[in-house]
Scaffold this active site. Structure first.
Site, PDB file in Angstrom:
ATOM      1  N   CYS A 186       0.798  -1.235   0.000  1.00  0.00           N
ATOM      2  CA  CYS A 186       0.000   0.000   0.000  1.00  0.00           C
ATOM      3  C   CYS A 186       0.824   1.275   0.000  1.00  0.00           C
ATOM      4  O   CYS A 186       0.297   2.348  -0.301  1.00  0.00           O
ATOM      5  CB  CYS A 186      -0.959   0.002   1.183  1.00  0.00           C
ATOM      6  SG  CYS A 186      -1.999  -1.467   1.269  1.00  0.00           S
ATOM      7  N   CYS A 234      -1.283   2.349   6.343  1.00  0.00           N
ATOM      8  CA  CYS A 234      -0.980   0.989   6.785  1.00  0.00           C
ATOM      9  C   CYS A 234      -0.607   0.163   5.559  1.00  0.00           C
ATOM     10  O   CYS A 234      -0.889   0.548   4.416  1.00  0.00           O
ATOM     11  CB  CYS A 234      -2.169   0.371   7.517  1.00  0.00           C
ATOM     12  SG  CYS A 234      -3.684   0.244   6.538  1.00  0.00           S
ATOM     13  N   HIS A 269      -8.668   3.360  -3.274  1.00  0.00           N
ATOM     14  CA  HIS A 269      -7.321   2.975  -2.829  1.00  0.00           C
ATOM     15  C   HIS A 269      -6.707   2.071  -3.897  1.00  0.00           C
ATOM     16  O   HIS A 269      -6.776   0.842  -3.810  1.00  0.00           O
ATOM     17  CB  HIS A 269      -7.442   2.236  -1.495  1.00  0.00           C
ATOM     18  CG  HIS A 269      -6.157   1.675  -0.950  1.00  0.00           C
ATOM     19  ND1 HIS A 269      -4.900   2.099  -1.339  1.00  0.00           N
ATOM     20  CD2 HIS A 269      -5.947   0.700  -0.013  1.00  0.00           C
ATOM     21  CE1 HIS A 269      -3.984   1.418  -0.682  1.00  0.00           C
ATOM     22  NE2 HIS A 269      -4.592   0.567   0.124  1.00  0.00           N
ATOM     23  N   GLY A 281      -0.244  -3.948   3.971  1.00  0.00           N
ATOM     24  CA  GLY A 281      -0.498  -5.373   4.086  1.00  0.00           C
ATOM     25  C   GLY A 281       0.752  -6.136   4.496  1.00  0.00           C
ATOM     26  O   GLY A 281       1.853  -5.831   4.043  1.00  0.00           O
TER      27      GLY A 281
END
Length: 394
Positions: A91, A379, A349, A381
């Site tokens: 991300c 955040c 996103h 993954g």
């Protein structure tokens, strides 16, 4: 180390996976377009002036594989001498690419670089086309391969983030995004050529092109009552729904970075400086807490406090994790400075693009509001957080 100056930062619209305006546009075409636009936006630079390109992509395979960071330079018509690479930190891939490109300038290895990101979640699904978790390791650390939605449920349950609070946060994201669209505040968006295939009378398809100039996932008619009616999708009696989660999205973004010497040589007008970037690990089964640990680390490195920051872009992977992070950092009283144009719940996103996309949005808002310091965080993954500090140039 030298300063790394951002001299342009732009993005395509973010459009819904499988249903939106970019569903038939290949990611390499999307990226090539925004790369050219980033160069043109400087008003001074030419592609031949670029030393290197770093592009973030969370699932670099199929149509966005084969080192799209290099291939897109050639699709864009850049000289053969412009090198390129693809970077993956899930991300935060787009932000990682900007940081790496900036580091080349800071170290004196390059004078002009580009960092960006791309993700077509239409062409390459979440998880990729052929995921293969390690069979033995997965028995010990299944959390590394857990659904992101399950990690969002874990955050909600462990840290008492209620369904009502999540839905209220999601509602505000939609309202802020709708207002920003109406007021024309998404100045970082470049109207983007999009492809569509039209069925002809003879049964064949013709490829046509149109211009897309807005994020097509914003739901201006969202209501709190409507959000409350949505069912949980990741757990029985859960609280994480499609309405309080980020949209799966297609998009690309690019940022041009130059040294002080290059700024003078080409007569460039800097927008901002990347002052600091950091990452940190956290428990994979609650990966959403990433900003809550990355932002304090960033501020400590920069010797700054939360009160020093004028604007925040904290990626809304899920309302539960975004809310928890905001509360833990202690900036819940600064909601008027957080994701002021809405966040990923409303705008989407696009995974590997998001870090670069948020950079473009943050810098546009810092310029509009005259804010000296802005922070971007998300955040990641697998259990990580990333955060970057930007300083507006005079």
């Amino acid at each position: 180390m030298r300063d790394a100056y951002i001299v342009s930062s732009v993005r395509t619209p973010g459009c819904r996976r499988g249903k939106g305006a970019l569903k038939d546009t290949r990611p390499d075409d999307l990226l090539a377009f925004i790369m050219k636009a980033a160069v043109e936006k400087t008003g001074k630079l030419e592609p031949k002036d670029i030393d290197d390109v770093m592009i973030g992509c969370s699932f670099p395979e199929a149509e966005q594989g084969l080192n799209i960071g290099r291939l897109a330079t050639q699709i864009a018509g850049f000289p053969i001498t412009v090198s390129g690479a693809t970077v993956n930190r899930f991300c935060s891939s787009g932000l990682e690419a900007i940081a790496l490109s900036s580091l080349r300038v800071m170290a004196g290895w390059s004078e002009v670089t580009m960092g960006g990101g791309v993700e077509s979640m239409t062409y390459v699904p979440m998880g990729g086309n052929l995921p293969r978790p390690h069979p033995e390791h997965a028995k010990v650390h299944a959390d590394l391969y857990a659904s992101m939605g399950i990690t969002a449920e874990n955050v909600a349950n462990r840290y008492q983030v209620t369904r009502e609070d999540q839905d209220a946060f999601a509602y505000e994201s939609q309202m802020k995004a709708a207002k920003a669209q109406k007021e024309g505040w998404f100045t970082e968006i470049v109207p983007t050529p999009a492809a569509k295939y039209v069925l002809e009378d003879n049964g064949t398809y013709t490829k046509e092109t149109f211009i897309q100039d807005f994020d097509d996932g914003v739901r201006a008619t969202t209501t709190k009552e409507g959000l409350a009616k949505l069912r949980a999708v990741f757990a029985v009696n859960g609280s994480v729904t499609a309405g309080n989660s980020s949209q799966t999205t297609d998009g690309a973004a690019a940022t041009m970075i130059a040294s002080g010497e290059a700024v003078k040589q080409y007569g460039l007008k800097p927008i901002a400086k990347l002052k600091m970037y950091t990452t940190v690990g956290c428990a994979p089964d609650e990966m959403g807490v990433g900003p809550a640990v990355a932002i304090p680390k960033l501020l400590k490195l920069a010797n700054m406090k939360t009160s020093d920051i004028g604007l925040w872009e904290i990626n809304e992977a899920f309302a539960s994790q975004a809310l928890y992070s905001i509360r833990t950092i202690g900036i819940e009283d600064q909601m008027d400075r957080i994701n002021i144009n809405g966040g990923a719940i409303a705008l989407g996103h696009p995974l590997g693009c998001t870090g670069a996309k948020l950079c473009a949005t943050l810098l546009a808002n810092m310029r509009r509001k005259g804010v000296k310091y802005g922070v971007e965080s998300m955040c990641i993954g697998g259990g990580m957080g990333a955060a970057a500090l930007f300083e507006l140039c005079d």
